[in-house]
Write a protein that holds these residues in place. Structure first.
Motif, mmCIF file in Angstrom:
data_model
loop_
_atom_site.group_PDB
_atom_site.id
_atom_site.type_symbol
_atom_site.label_atom_id
_atom_site.label_comp_id
_atom_site.label_asym_id
_atom_site.label_seq_id
_atom_site.Cartn_x
_atom_site.Cartn_y
_atom_site.Cartn_z
ATOM 1 N N ASN A 50 0.838 -1.191 0.000
ATOM 2 C CA ASN A 50 0.000 0.000 0.000
ATOM 3 C C ASN A 50 0.880 1.250 0.000
ATOM 4 N N GLY A 70 -10.486 11.255 -2.847
ATOM 5 C CA GLY A 70 -11.508 10.748 -3.752
ATOM 6 C C GLY A 70 -11.037 9.723 -4.755
ATOM 7 N N HIS A 71 -9.770 9.373 -4.734
ATOM 8 C CA HIS A 71 -9.235 8.413 -5.695
ATOM 9 C C HIS A 71 -9.569 6.980 -5.268
ATOM 10 N N SER A 72 -9.818 6.134 -6.250
ATOM 11 C CA SER A 72 -9.923 4.697 -5.995
ATOM 12 C C SER A 72 -8.539 4.078 -6.189
ATOM 13 N N VAL A 73 -8.251 3.011 -5.451
ATOM 14 C CA VAL A 73 -6.898 2.453 -5.454
ATOM 15 C C VAL A 73 -6.908 1.019 -5.969
ATOM 16 N N THR A 74 -5.855 0.666 -6.688
ATOM 17 C CA THR A 74 -5.631 -0.703 -7.150
ATOM 18 C C THR A 74 -4.304 -1.181 -6.579
ATOM 19 N N HIS A 75 -4.375 -2.196 -5.724
ATOM 20 C CA HIS A 75 -3.175 -2.700 -5.058
ATOM 21 C C HIS A 75 -2.529 -3.815 -5.883
ATOM 22 N N TYR A 121 -3.686 4.932 -8.279
ATOM 23 C CA TYR A 121 -4.830 5.707 -7.774
ATOM 24 C C TYR A 121 -5.478 6.411 -8.951
ATOM 25 N N LEU A 123 -8.923 8.914 -10.289
ATOM 26 C CA LEU A 123 -10.089 9.757 -9.989
ATOM 27 C C LEU A 123 -10.793 10.087 -11.297
ATOM 28 N N GLN A 124 -12.070 9.719 -11.401
ATOM 29 C CA GLN A 124 -12.870 9.986 -12.593
ATOM 30 C C GLN A 124 -14.111 10.763 -12.179
ATOM 31 N N TYR A 130 -10.238 13.427 -15.640
ATOM 32 C CA TYR A 130 -9.556 12.182 -15.256
ATOM 33 C C TYR A 130 -8.187 12.510 -14.660
ATOM 34 N N SER A 132 -4.843 10.257 -12.715
ATOM 35 C CA SER A 132 -4.292 9.010 -12.184
ATOM 36 C C SER A 132 -2.903 9.261 -11.610
#
Length: 261
Positions: A50, A70-75, A121, A123-124, A130, A132
Motif C-alpha cells: 500500500n 476521492g481516488h480509488s486504489v488498485t493494489h 490511484y 479519480l474519474q 480524469y 491518475s
C-alpha cells in the motif's frame, strides 16, 4: 641371470610405493563438479503493498506525497522481474562408501535480480475529468544462494536427471528507486492528456529466503547439460532504517546451462 630378473623389480619398486602412498592420502571433503549459468523470472508475493509501504521504501517520503482525495486504489501484492546468475556445484565425500557421492551435491551461486511493483490511484469525475497517480518501485539485488541437492537419473532415460533439494539465500538491494507517474485530463474533446513522471531515491533492503529447488536436466553432450529449474519458498525483507516485511511466497523459474569438469 638372476640379477637381470631383479633389475625390473628394483626399478619399479619406488613407483609402486608412490602409488600406494597416493591411495592412502586423505581425500578432499568436496570436489568441484560443474559450473552453471541461468536466466529466468522471479516473483515475491507480499500480504499487501500500500501507500505506507511505498513511503517506507522511499528515502524521503514527502517527495512522493500527492493529493489522492476521492481516488480509488488498485493494489499489487507482487514484486516481480528477471534474474540471471552463475553457480558452482561441489560433490561431497561419502564416508560410509569411502567415495564421492553420485546422487548429492552442494550448489553455491550469485544471482542478480531486477524487479518491481506498482500501486495505482484513479479519480474519474462526472464531467469526464480524469486523474491518475501510479507509484512503482525498482529493486536491484545481488543474492548469494546455496542449496543441498539430491539427484536421480532413471535407468530408462539416462540422459535425463531429476533433482530436488533445500536452499537458502541472502541478498541486498542497491540504487533502489520509487517513481511516480501522473496523468491529467479535463475531459474536453480532442484534448491531449498531460503527463508527469518523476523518479526518487529509494531505501535499500536486506532479503533472506528459504526455498525448495526442483528441476530436470538433459545431457546434450558428455560435459554439457541444459535444463529447467523452479524454486518455491518464503522470505523476509528488512528495509535499512525502515520496517520488515514477510514475503508469503517467493518463487522463480529459469533455464540453466551446465558444464561438468
Amino acid at each position: 641371470m638372476k640379477t637381470n630378473y631383479l633389475l625390473p623389480f628394483i626399478f619399479c619398486f619406488p613407483f609402486l610405493g608412490f602409488t600406494q602412498q597416493a591411495d592412502s592420502l586423505p581425500k578432499k571433503k568436496f570436489i568441484l563438479a560443474s559450473v552453471s549459468f541461468e536466466l529466468g523470472r522471479m516473483k515475491d508475493r507480499y500480504p499487501s503493498i500500500n501507500l505506507e509501504t511505498m513511503n517506507d521504501w522511499t528515502q524521503n517520503p514527502s517527495e512522493i506525497e500527492r493529493d489522492l482525495t476521492g481516488h480509488s486504489v488498485t493494489h499489487d501484492r507482487d514484486v516481480e522481474g528477471s534474474r540471471v546468475g552463475a553457480s558452482v556445484a561441489f560433490i561431497p565425500f561419502n564416508q560410509s562408501k569411502k567415495d564421492y557421492s553420485e546422487s548429492q551435491e552442494i550448489r553455491v551461486g550469485l544471482i542478480y535480480m531486477v524487479r518491481g511493483t506498482h500501486l495505482s490511484y484513479v479519480l474519474q469525475t462526472e464531467t469526464g475529468a480524469y486523474k491518475s497517480v501510479a507509484y512503482s518501485t525498482r529493486f536491484k539485488e545481488f543474492s548469494l544462494q546455496g542449496a543441498y541437492v539430491w539427484k536421480y537419473s532413471p535407468s530408462f532415460a539416462k540422459r535425463f536427471t531429476f533433482h530436488g533439494g533445500i536452499g537458502l539465500g541472502i541478498g541486498s538491494t542497491f540504487k533502489d528507486q520509487t517513481s511516480v507517474a501522473e496523468h491529467f485530463s479535463s475531459g474536453q474533446t480532442n484534448e491531449i492528456p498531460k503527463s508527469e513522471f518523476n523518479v526518487y531515491k529509494g531505501k535499500s533492503s536486506l532479503f533472506g529466503r528459504a526455498f525448495i529447488p526442483a528441476g530436470i536436466d538433459f545431457a546434450l553432450a558428455e560435459r554439457f547439460d541444459v535444463g529447467i529449474e523452479a524454486n518455491i519458498g518464503m522470505g523476509k525483507q528488512q528495509v535499512y532504517d525502515g520496517s520488515s516485511y514477510t514475503i508469503q511466497t517467493s518463487g522463480a523459474l529459469y533455464v540453466k546451462v551446465s558444464y561438468f569438469f
